[in-house]
Design a protein around this motif. Structure first.
Motif, PDB file in Angstrom:
ATOM      1  N   THR A  90       5.543   4.976   3.506  1.00  0.00           N
ATOM      2  CA  THR A  90       5.213   5.933   2.438  1.00  0.00           C
ATOM      3  C   THR A  90       6.176   7.114   2.450  1.00  0.00           C
ATOM      4  OG1 THR A  90       2.868   5.323   2.565  1.00  0.00           O
ATOM      5  CG2 THR A  90       3.400   7.430   1.516  1.00  0.00           C
TER       6      THR A  90
ATOM      7  N   VAL B 274       0.840  -1.198   0.000  1.00  0.00           N
ATOM      8  CA  VAL B 274       0.000   0.000   0.000  1.00  0.00           C
ATOM      9  C   VAL B 274       0.877   1.252   0.000  1.00  0.00           C
ATOM     10  CG1 VAL B 274      -1.700   1.319   1.317  1.00  0.00           C
ATOM     11  CG2 VAL B 274      -1.949  -1.154   1.097  1.00  0.00           C
ATOM     12  N   ALA B 275       1.950   1.247   0.805  1.00  0.00           N
ATOM     13  CA  ALA B 275       2.838   2.412   0.879  1.00  0.00           C
ATOM     14  C   ALA B 275       3.538   2.669  -0.449  1.00  0.00           C
ATOM     15  CB  ALA B 275       3.870   2.198   1.986  1.00  0.00           C
TER      16      ALA B 275
ATOM     17  N   LEU C 118      -1.628   0.837  10.042  1.00  0.00           N
ATOM     18  CA  LEU C 118      -1.728   2.138   9.392  1.00  0.00           C
ATOM     19  C   LEU C 118      -0.470   2.967   9.633  1.00  0.00           C
ATOM     20  CD1 LEU C 118      -3.543   4.176   7.831  1.00  0.00           C
ATOM     21  CD2 LEU C 118      -4.284   5.028  10.069  1.00  0.00           C
TER      22      LEU C 118
ATOM     23  N   ILE D 187       1.472   4.343  -3.513  1.00  0.00           N
ATOM     24  CA  ILE D 187       1.195   5.780  -3.627  1.00  0.00           C
ATOM     25  C   ILE D 187       2.206   6.472  -4.541  1.00  0.00           C
ATOM     26  CG2 ILE D 187       1.007   7.949  -2.348  1.00  0.00           C
ATOM     27  CD1 ILE D 187      -0.067   6.234   0.010  1.00  0.00           C
TER      28      ILE D 187
ATOM     29  N   VAL E 283      -2.734   7.591   2.786  1.00  0.00           N
ATOM     30  CA  VAL E 283      -2.849   6.158   3.121  1.00  0.00           C
ATOM     31  C   VAL E 283      -4.289   5.828   3.506  1.00  0.00           C
ATOM     32  CG1 VAL E 283      -2.152   4.372   4.751  1.00  0.00           C
ATOM     33  CG2 VAL E 283      -0.432   5.912   3.790  1.00  0.00           C
ATOM     34  N   ARG E 284      -4.903   6.672   4.316  1.00  0.00           N
ATOM     35  CA  ARG E 284      -6.291   6.422   4.733  1.00  0.00           C
ATOM     36  C   ARG E 284      -7.243   6.417   3.541  1.00  0.00           C
ATOM     37  NH1 ARG E 284      -7.300   6.893  10.227  1.00  0.00           N
ATOM     38  NH2 ARG E 284      -5.516   7.629  11.464  1.00  0.00           N
TER      39      ARG E 284
ATOM     40  N   THR F 144       2.407   1.714   7.568  1.00  0.00           N
ATOM     41  CA  THR F 144       2.211   2.089   6.163  1.00  0.00           C
ATOM     42  C   THR F 144       2.567   3.554   5.929  1.00  0.00           C
ATOM     43  OG1 THR F 144       0.386   0.483   6.058  1.00  0.00           O
ATOM     44  CG2 THR F 144       0.559   2.055   4.259  1.00  0.00           C
ATOM     45  N   ARG F 145       2.188   4.423   6.853  1.00  0.00           N
ATOM     46  CA  ARG F 145       2.515   5.850   6.729  1.00  0.00           C
ATOM     47  C   ARG F 145       4.026   6.077   6.745  1.00  0.00           C
ATOM     48  NH1 ARG F 145       4.077   9.525  10.122  1.00  0.00           N
ATOM     49  NH2 ARG F 145       3.806   8.093  11.889  1.00  0.00           N
TER      50      ARG F 145
ATOM     51  N   ASP G  10      -0.304  10.599   5.760  1.00  0.00           N
ATOM     52  CA  ASP G  10      -1.347   9.925   6.547  1.00  0.00           C
ATOM     53  C   ASP G  10      -2.708   9.957   5.850  1.00  0.00           C
ATOM     54  OD1 ASP G  10      -2.045   8.711   9.300  1.00  0.00           O
ATOM     55  OD2 ASP G  10      -3.535  10.317   9.069  1.00  0.00           O
TER      56      ASP G  10
END
Length: 536
Positions: free
Chosen positions: A146, A57-58, A139, A61, A124-125, A142-143, A121
């Motif tokens: 990122t 996920v990170a 979370l 982006i 990611v959300r 992941t932040r 942040d």
């Protein structure tokens, strides 16, 4: 020009594309193999779950923006304008344009990177489902990942600009090898930092994020020596009124809108995947990494090799040669991707077992990843064909239709996934992705047929019919071989590897012989050139 000379010239261009595509394919093969090694490292260390889901996920982006600025809108728009400058404006103005583009986008991408780090942040959300957020610590991890990986966007986008310059100058091997530099940096740097950082209280996955950033820098820097040998001299300049830069931006704008639809698809898929069972994001990523091997070897390689030729014909308003080159390139892609789809469907599980089922990656993960790979492989031919078709719209200075096609693909993806996610879970995401790309392919095919005032459908359909027949016979033989070799090759890891090699070699041999006997020109040309090279 006499008819015989035209035929000879068209054959020469087809041969040049085949030769260049072969060169690119060798380099891409090295890159994709190293990419699989990189994924193996992730599979062994992290399996499919908490840490790797967060990493995917990170990384998604900055990677979404990379597709827009790097290997998408910027790359295609820059090559179209740079090719025209190289053909008509002279070396001095061509390199001035290159310097202006590098400085402008280095500054723009730096500003985007700073903004991305600041808003990590909420970004990611926006990308994940509530079930992902509810897992303690996921979370926040992941932040952090990122923030570390966002500068990757700068290096990888500038790398795409350099790649475009080198391809226009007829240098294909080193640019295609650049991804190998990325994978080597990711593997060596990532492993080193993954073992070092836990001593300072950081999780091992953070080391892989730093390795990714290192790899991005190496992908850019590794091409520079070849660029300087091609005649480039870095002379920083920033001219916001440069006609070449303005034209690139004008070409990019609708392309970014179109590619944003693709990124919207990825956003939709990521949210749906994060709502499925834990590990779904990882299974889909591992499967897509595997399907990218034939996409890169065939679709991307042929697209890179054919784009400078097509851009030149478009600049010269030579529609006849442009149509011939496009039809031949598309046939060549079908020759290679359709049998790959059949093969991946049948060999998905043994291939994944060999590559990934080690360490933290379980047999259950193998089964789930194989399911995703089979459904991704359905759209393999469309992925590769669209890679070839979209740059033609750039060469024709018309980017409206790829934009429309991309949004049609988003609509198709959302419809497919909404109706099938409850029943098929992560498999629905792979199938809807393939279905959306097939819709995009058919739409662009119809539009391009009208824009080019027709191209040889009889030649194309004849080639596809031969390819499908050969692929069907190959699949029957491969299925029989799988049944025969199931008990023989499943007794140990060495035998499993031997078995996959035997299966692939047998399938390629059967398919190659059948297609050569049916005299498909594109494959015959590749084989003849290989024979000439090895026999002198």
């Amino acid at each position: 020009m006499a008819q015989g000379e035209k035929v000879k010239k068209a054959a020469c261009d087809t041969g040049r594309i085949a030769r260049s595509a072969g060169t690119v394919s060798v380099a891409v093969m090295c890159s994709r193999v190293l990419g699989l090694v990189r994924e193996q490292v992730f599979a062994v260390l992290f399996g499919a779950g908490f840490a790797y889901d967060a990493f995917i996920v990170a990384f998604r982006i900055p990677n979404l923006l990379r597709d827009l600025f790097g290997e998408g809108a910027l790359s295609s728009a820059f090559v179209s304008v740079f090719s025209e400058y190289d053909a008509k404006k002279g070396e001095k103005q061509t390199w001035q344009l290159a310097n202006n583009v590098l400085v402008f986008f280095a500054m723009l991408l730096s500003l985007i990177t700073i903004a991305g780090i600041w808003f990590a942040d909420p970004l990611v959300r926006l990308l994940v489902d509530s079930e992902f957020v509810q897992v303690p610590g996921k979370l926040d991890l992941t932040r952090q990942l990122t923030i570390v990986m966002f500068p990757f966007l700068i290096f990888i986008s500038l790398s795409a600009v350099v790649m475009g310059m080198l391809n226009t100058k007829g240098r294909f091997f080193i640019p295609a090898m650049a991804s190998s530099f990325f994978n080597m940096g990711s593997i060596i740097g990532g492993l080193g930092m993954a073992y070092l950082l836990p001593k300072f209280g950081y999780p091992p996955i953070m080391g892989m994020a730093i390795g990714t950033l290192t790899g991005g820098f190496l992908q850019f820097a590794g091409q520079l020596p070849t660029l300087f040998r091609a005649g480039f001299c870095f002379a920083p300049r920033l001219d916001l009124h440069d006609p070449g830069l303005l034209r690139i931006l004008r070409l990019m704008l609708p392309a970014i809108i179109g590619l944003s639809a693709t990124q919207l698809n990825i956003f939709i898929n990521t949210r749906f995947a994060s709502s499925c069972a834990e590990g779904s994001v990882s299974w889909l990523n591992y499967a897509f990494r595997l399907v990218q091997l034939p996409i890169g070897l065939f679709g991307v390689a042929i697209s890179i090799a054919s784009l400078p030729v097509i851009a030149r014909y478009a600049a010269e308003n030579d529609s006849v040669k442009l149509r011939e080159t496009f039809t031949s390139s598309l046939t060549m892609a079908f020759c290679l991707t359709l049998p790959a789809s059949f093969g991946l469907w049948l060999l998905a599980e043994p291939i994944i077992r060999i590559i990934f089922q080690h360490g933290a990656f379980s047999a259950f993960d193998t089964e789930r990843t194989a399911e995703a790979l089979r459904f991704y492989s359905v759209g393999l031919f469309a992925y590769s064909a669209v890679k070839i078709m979209v740059p033609i719209f750039f060469a024709l200075d018309d980017t409206r239709y790829p934009v429309i096609g991309s949004f049609l693909a988003v609509a198709a993806n959302l419809i497919f996934i909404s109706f099938s996610i409850d029943l098929f879970q992560h498999r629905a995401i792979a199938l809807s992705t393939s279905s959306a790309m097939i819709c995009n392919f058919f739409f662009l095919s119809v539009v391009l047929y009208r824009k080019l005032e027709g191209y040889s459908l009889a030649y194309l359909f004849e080639g596809i019919a031969k390819v499908l027949l050969a692929s069907a016979v190959m699949s029957i033989c491969l299925k029989a071989l799988l049944i025969w070799g199931g008990d023989i090759f499943n007794k140990s890891t060495v035998l499993q590897i031997t078995g996959v090699i035997v299966y692939i070699a047998a399938a390629v041999s059967v398919y190659g012989v059948l297609l050569y006997m049916m005299r498909v020109k594109e494959l015959s040309l590749i084989i003849d050139k290989l024979r000439q090279r090895f026999l002198g």
